[in-house]
Design an enzyme around this catalytic site. Structure first.
Site, PDB file in Angstrom:
ATOM      1  N   ASN A  16       0.860  -1.196   0.000  1.00 31.26           N
ATOM      2  CA  ASN A  16       0.000   0.000   0.000  1.00 31.26           C
ATOM      3  C   ASN A  16       0.887   1.235   0.000  1.00 31.26           C
ATOM      4  O   ASN A  16       2.110   1.129  -0.059  1.00 31.26           O
ATOM      5  CB  ASN A  16      -0.957  -0.034   1.196  1.00 31.26           C
ATOM      6  CG  ASN A  16      -0.198  -0.103   2.501  1.00 31.26           C
ATOM      7  OD1 ASN A  16       0.589   0.779   2.822  1.00 31.26           O
ATOM      8  ND2 ASN A  16      -0.390  -1.195   3.242  1.00 31.26           N
ATOM      9  N   ASP A  63      -3.951  -6.163   4.322  1.00 34.24           N
ATOM     10  CA  ASP A  63      -5.037  -7.035   4.788  1.00 34.24           C
ATOM     11  C   ASP A  63      -4.986  -8.408   4.138  1.00 34.24           C
ATOM     12  O   ASP A  63      -5.523  -9.371   4.675  1.00 34.24           O
ATOM     13  CB  ASP A  63      -6.384  -6.375   4.506  1.00 34.24           C
ATOM     14  CG  ASP A  63      -6.616  -5.201   5.449  1.00 34.24           C
ATOM     15  OD1 ASP A  63      -6.496  -5.402   6.675  1.00 34.24           O
ATOM     16  OD2 ASP A  63      -6.869  -4.078   4.972  1.00 34.24           O
ATOM     17  N   LYS A 111       9.954 -16.219 -10.872  1.00 39.11           N
ATOM     18  CA  LYS A 111       9.093 -15.166 -11.411  1.00 39.11           C
ATOM     19  C   LYS A 111       7.969 -15.795 -12.239  1.00 39.11           C
ATOM     20  O   LYS A 111       8.221 -16.608 -13.127  1.00 39.11           O
ATOM     21  CB  LYS A 111       9.948 -14.234 -12.279  1.00 39.11           C
ATOM     22  CG  LYS A 111       9.187 -13.037 -12.785  1.00 39.11           C
ATOM     23  CD  LYS A 111      10.089 -12.147 -13.636  1.00 39.11           C
ATOM     24  CE  LYS A 111       9.277 -11.063 -14.295  1.00 39.11           C
ATOM     25  NZ  LYS A 111      10.050 -10.330 -15.289  1.00 39.11           N
ATOM     26  N   PHE A 134      -4.909   3.102  14.505  1.00 35.63           N
ATOM     27  CA  PHE A 134      -5.212   4.146  13.535  1.00 35.63           C
ATOM     28  C   PHE A 134      -6.337   3.619  12.654  1.00 35.63           C
ATOM     29  O   PHE A 134      -6.483   2.397  12.496  1.00 35.63           O
ATOM     30  CB  PHE A 134      -3.987   4.457  12.668  1.00 35.63           C
ATOM     31  CG  PHE A 134      -3.053   5.472  13.278  1.00 35.63           C
ATOM     32  CD1 PHE A 134      -2.339   5.170  14.419  1.00 35.63           C
ATOM     33  CD2 PHE A 134      -2.905   6.730  12.708  1.00 35.63           C
ATOM     34  CE1 PHE A 134      -1.483   6.106  14.995  1.00 35.63           C
ATOM     35  CE2 PHE A 134      -2.052   7.672  13.268  1.00 35.63           C
ATOM     36  CZ  PHE A 134      -1.338   7.361  14.408  1.00 35.63           C
ATOM     37  N   LYS A 193     -14.028   0.009  14.720  1.00 35.87           N
ATOM     38  CA  LYS A 193     -12.682  -0.573  14.865  1.00 35.87           C
ATOM     39  C   LYS A 193     -12.237  -0.481  16.327  1.00 35.87           C
ATOM     40  O   LYS A 193     -11.674  -1.423  16.876  1.00 35.87           O
ATOM     41  CB  LYS A 193     -11.683   0.150  13.948  1.00 35.87           C
ATOM     42  CG  LYS A 193     -11.886  -0.221  12.483  1.00 35.87           C
ATOM     43  CD  LYS A 193     -10.960   0.507  11.524  1.00 35.87           C
ATOM     44  CE  LYS A 193     -11.352   0.174  10.084  1.00 35.87           C
ATOM     45  NZ  LYS A 193     -10.615   0.914   9.073  1.00 35.87           N
ATOM     46  N   LYS A 220     -11.647  -4.060  18.131  1.00 37.33           N
ATOM     47  CA  LYS A 220     -10.248  -4.399  18.407  1.00 37.33           C
ATOM     48  C   LYS A 220      -9.880  -4.133  19.871  1.00 37.33           C
ATOM     49  O   LYS A 220      -8.716  -4.231  20.237  1.00 37.33           O
ATOM     50  CB  LYS A 220      -9.331  -3.628  17.450  1.00 37.33           C
ATOM     51  CG  LYS A 220      -9.666  -3.919  15.964  1.00 37.33           C
ATOM     52  CD  LYS A 220      -8.696  -3.293  14.992  1.00 37.33           C
ATOM     53  CE  LYS A 220      -9.208  -3.419  13.555  1.00 37.33           C
ATOM     54  NZ  LYS A 220      -8.158  -3.606  12.556  1.00 37.33           N
TER      55      LYS A 220
HETATM   56  O1  PMT Z   1       2.928   6.108   6.577  1.00 35.02           O
HETATM   57  P1  PMT Z   1       2.322   7.391   6.077  1.00 35.02           P
HETATM   58  O2  PMT Z   1       2.567   7.601   4.604  1.00 35.02           O
HETATM   59  O3  PMT Z   1       2.724   8.581   6.909  1.00 35.02           O
HETATM   60  O4  PMT Z   1       0.717   7.269   6.204  1.00 35.02           O
HETATM   61  C1  PMT Z   1       0.128   7.256   7.461  1.00 35.02           C
HETATM   62  C2  PMT Z   1      -1.034   6.267   7.534  1.00 35.02           C
HETATM   63  C3  PMT Z   1      -2.167   6.756   6.619  1.00 35.02           C
HETATM   64  C4  PMT Z   1      -0.593   4.866   7.108  1.00 35.02           C
HETATM   65  C5  PMT Z   1      -1.500   6.222   9.043  1.00 35.02           C
HETATM   66  O5  PMT Z   1      -1.901   7.502   9.441  1.00 35.02           O
HETATM   67  C6  PMT Z   1      -2.663   5.247   9.221  1.00 35.02           C
HETATM   68  O6  PMT Z   1      -3.833   5.557   9.053  1.00 35.02           O
HETATM   69  N1  PMT Z   1      -2.322   3.978   9.598  1.00 35.02           N
HETATM   70  C7  PMT Z   1      -3.274   2.873   9.702  1.00 35.02           C
HETATM   71  C8  PMT Z   1      -3.554   2.306   8.331  1.00 35.02           C
HETATM   72  C9  PMT Z   1      -4.505   1.133   8.368  1.00 35.02           C
HETATM   73  O7  PMT Z   1      -4.095   0.043   8.125  1.00 35.02           O
HETATM   74  O8  PMT Z   1      -5.721   1.438   8.746  1.00 35.02           O
HETATM   75  P2  PMT Z   1      -6.944   0.364   8.838  1.00 35.02           P
HETATM   76  O9  PMT Z   1      -8.120   1.222   9.125  1.00 35.02           O
HETATM   77  O10 PMT Z   1      -6.938  -0.507   7.646  1.00 35.02           O
HETATM   78  O11 PMT Z   1      -6.567  -0.519  10.091  1.00 35.02           O
HETATM   79  C10 PMT Z   1      -6.983  -0.201  11.423  1.00 35.02           C
HETATM   80  C11 PMT Z   1      -5.894  -0.563  12.397  1.00 35.02           C
HETATM   81  O12 PMT Z   1      -5.680  -1.981  12.386  1.00 35.02           O
HETATM   82  C12 PMT Z   1      -4.541   0.060  12.117  1.00 35.02           C
HETATM   83  O13 PMT Z   1      -3.965   0.515  13.333  1.00 35.02           O
HETATM   84  C13 PMT Z   1      -3.728  -1.079  11.520  1.00 35.02           C
HETATM   85  O14 PMT Z   1      -2.344  -0.943  11.861  1.00 35.02           O
HETATM   86  C14 PMT Z   1      -4.331  -2.304  12.182  1.00 35.02           C
HETATM   87  N2  PMT Z   1      -4.289  -3.521  11.351  1.00 35.02           N
HETATM   88  C15 PMT Z   1      -4.865  -3.544  10.122  1.00 35.02           C
HETATM   89  C16 PMT Z   1      -4.857  -4.709   9.388  1.00 35.02           C
HETATM   90  C17 PMT Z   1      -4.252  -5.865   9.916  1.00 35.02           C
HETATM   91  N3  PMT Z   1      -4.200  -6.980   9.235  1.00 35.02           N
HETATM   92  N4  PMT Z   1      -3.678  -5.805  11.135  1.00 35.02           N
HETATM   93  C18 PMT Z   1      -3.704  -4.667  11.863  1.00 35.02           C
HETATM   94  O15 PMT Z   1      -3.154  -4.628  12.979  1.00 35.02           O
END
Ligand code: PMT
Length: 391
Positions: free
Chosen positions: A204, A273, A283, A316, A330, A334
């Site tokens: 991503n 995800d 490859k 986040f 979330k 979580k």
């Molecule tokens: O790195 P930058 O370019 O500065 O960008 C910052 C950012 C946009 C990445 C950051 O501010 C941000 O939003 N990070 C969380 C991105 C994310 O995965 O969001 P989500 O809404 O999909 O996930 C929710 C939370 O679950 C997040 O804290 C994530 O770390 C966590 N997660 C998600 C998927 C997964 N399989 N395991 C997780 O732990």
């Protein structure tokens, strides 16, 4: 980060003094007012006029020009930086010898001090110099550097003055409130990458800027920080332990390994995800692939939420619509204490920019919206909330 701070910059006689001009500028760019005091030896390396032009203030050299400079200057100072500091000056300061303006000011100064030594490696290793540095550290004086590299004498060794950004960072750190001291914080940053074959992967747009800013601010505020980072071009955060990982599964392993004794986990990483259900060892031939078979990665944050006992858990939410409702879900699913929502479709927010627009939602249901801010400022707001939660 240094707004309304008065910095007294002492410059002593080393070739590294040429970097002090840039240092004065960078400190001012961070918002500080900078007064310069030089030794006569420093004035042989760089012109006081250059520093007067950069700071817009008179440069102080002569102990006898104003009978009260050595008392007035320290009383107006929040941080006394000596950069470069020669072996001679360090030795004199540690013994309380006052034979020029800088050393007189030092005796009259009672605030925070930061020293950036610069000297030949043998002088640096000299047992008297080492003893005096140790003694000054014992009395609460901060040191930054010296570092290894090519020295003015042509040798490759320790003794170079730290680079200007490192000295500015140390200055910001020296003046920061240490309200996170005693906290052991795990921060995640950047993307994860999930290999398809040896040359391709799913990932991503996360740059790591947000997570690295969290780690930097937490170190400044006194926390013991471990930063678990996916591939990122961000500079390592000095003072934080950096663990580089690539995949979500490696991030999970690293988090679980470091979880014992952790007091807070801040998940700023954009964990992929999905991953390809199998990784090819060679490859893939594009003619033979029409679609990718994907598997869901573990939701690491959710797993940590289930294990939560004593640590604070911060997530986040990267949203593109229905923001607050999604983020609240979330937070609940979580088992988080707090979630930081950013709408990544907004200009200046989210991925790969230096700014962000955040909304903080707490477990109690408080929703606080903030305007566009530099990421390094936004993370201070987040850390303030964590400090509040810990009270
Ligand atoms: O790195 P930058 O370019 O500065 O960008 C910052 C950012 C946009 C990445 C950051 O501010 C941000 O939003 N990070 C969380 C991105 C994310 O995965 O969001 P989500 O809404 O999909 O996930 C929710 C939370 O679950 C997040 O804290 C994530 O770390 C966590 N997660 C998600 C998927 C997964 N399989 N395991 C997780 O732990």
């Amino acid at each position: 980060m240094l707004t309304r701070k008065n910095i007294l910059l002492g410059i002593t006689g080393s070739i590294a003094a040429y970097k002090s001009v840039d240092l004065a500028r960078r400190l001012m760019e961070e918002g500080a007012s900078v007064n310069v005091v030089m030794t006569e030896a420093a004035a042989r390396f760089i012109s006081p006029y250059t520093l007067e032009s950069v700071t817009g203030r008179p440069v102080h050299i002569d102990l006898f020009k104003d009978p009260f400079d050595h008392l007035n200057l320290p009383s107006e100072t929040d941080l006394f930086i000596i950069a470069p500091a020669t072996a001679n000056t360090i030795n004199k300061l540690s013994c309380g010898i006052a034979d020029n303006l800088i050393s007189n000011i030092w005796l009259a100064y009672e605030g925070k001090a930061l020293i950036a030594p610069a000297m030949n490696a043998r002088m640096y290793r000299n047992r008297l110099v080492q003893k005096n540095i140790k003694e000054m550290k014992k009395h609460g004086v901060d040191f930054v550097g010296p570092v290894s590299g090519s020295l003015a004498c042509g040798e490759e060794d320790i003794g170079r003055m730290s680079e200007v950004p490192e000295i500015v960072e140390a200055a910001i750190s020296a003046l920061a409130t240490k309200d996170l001291s005693g906290q052991k914080i795990l921060v995640t940053a950047g993307p994860t990458i999930e290999p398809i074959d040896p040359v391709r992967y799913i990932s991503n747009r996360s740059s790591g800027k947000m997570g690295y800013a969290v780690a930097r601010a937490a170190v400044r505020r006194g926390a013991d920080v471990t930063l678990i980072s996916g591939p990122s071009h961000q500079k390592p955060v000095s003072g934080a332990t950096l663990i580089n990982i690539e995949t979500a599964s490696q991030m999970e392993t690293a988090l679980l390994k470091h979880l014992p004794k952790t007091t807070a986990v801040i998940m700023a990483a954009a964990v992929a995800d999905f991953r390809p259900s199998s990784k090819a060892n060679v490859k893939l031939d594009k003619k033979e692939v029409n679609a990718l078979d994907l598997k869901k990665n573990t939701d690491i944050l959710r797993k940590l939420g289930k294990m939560k006992r004593k640590f604070t858990l911060i997530g986040f939410a990267a949203e593109t619509g229905n923001n607050v409702a999604n983020a609240k879900n979330k937070l609940k699913n979580k088992n988080l204490d707090l979630i930081v929502l950013n709408d990544v479709t907004k200009k200046g927010a989210g991925f790969d920019v230096d700014t962000n627009i955040i909304t903080i939602i707490t477990k109690k249901g408080d929703v606080s919206e903030y305007p566009l801010m530099q990421k390094i400022k936004a993370v201070d707001v987040i850390l303030d909330k964590i400090v509040e939660l810990k009270k």
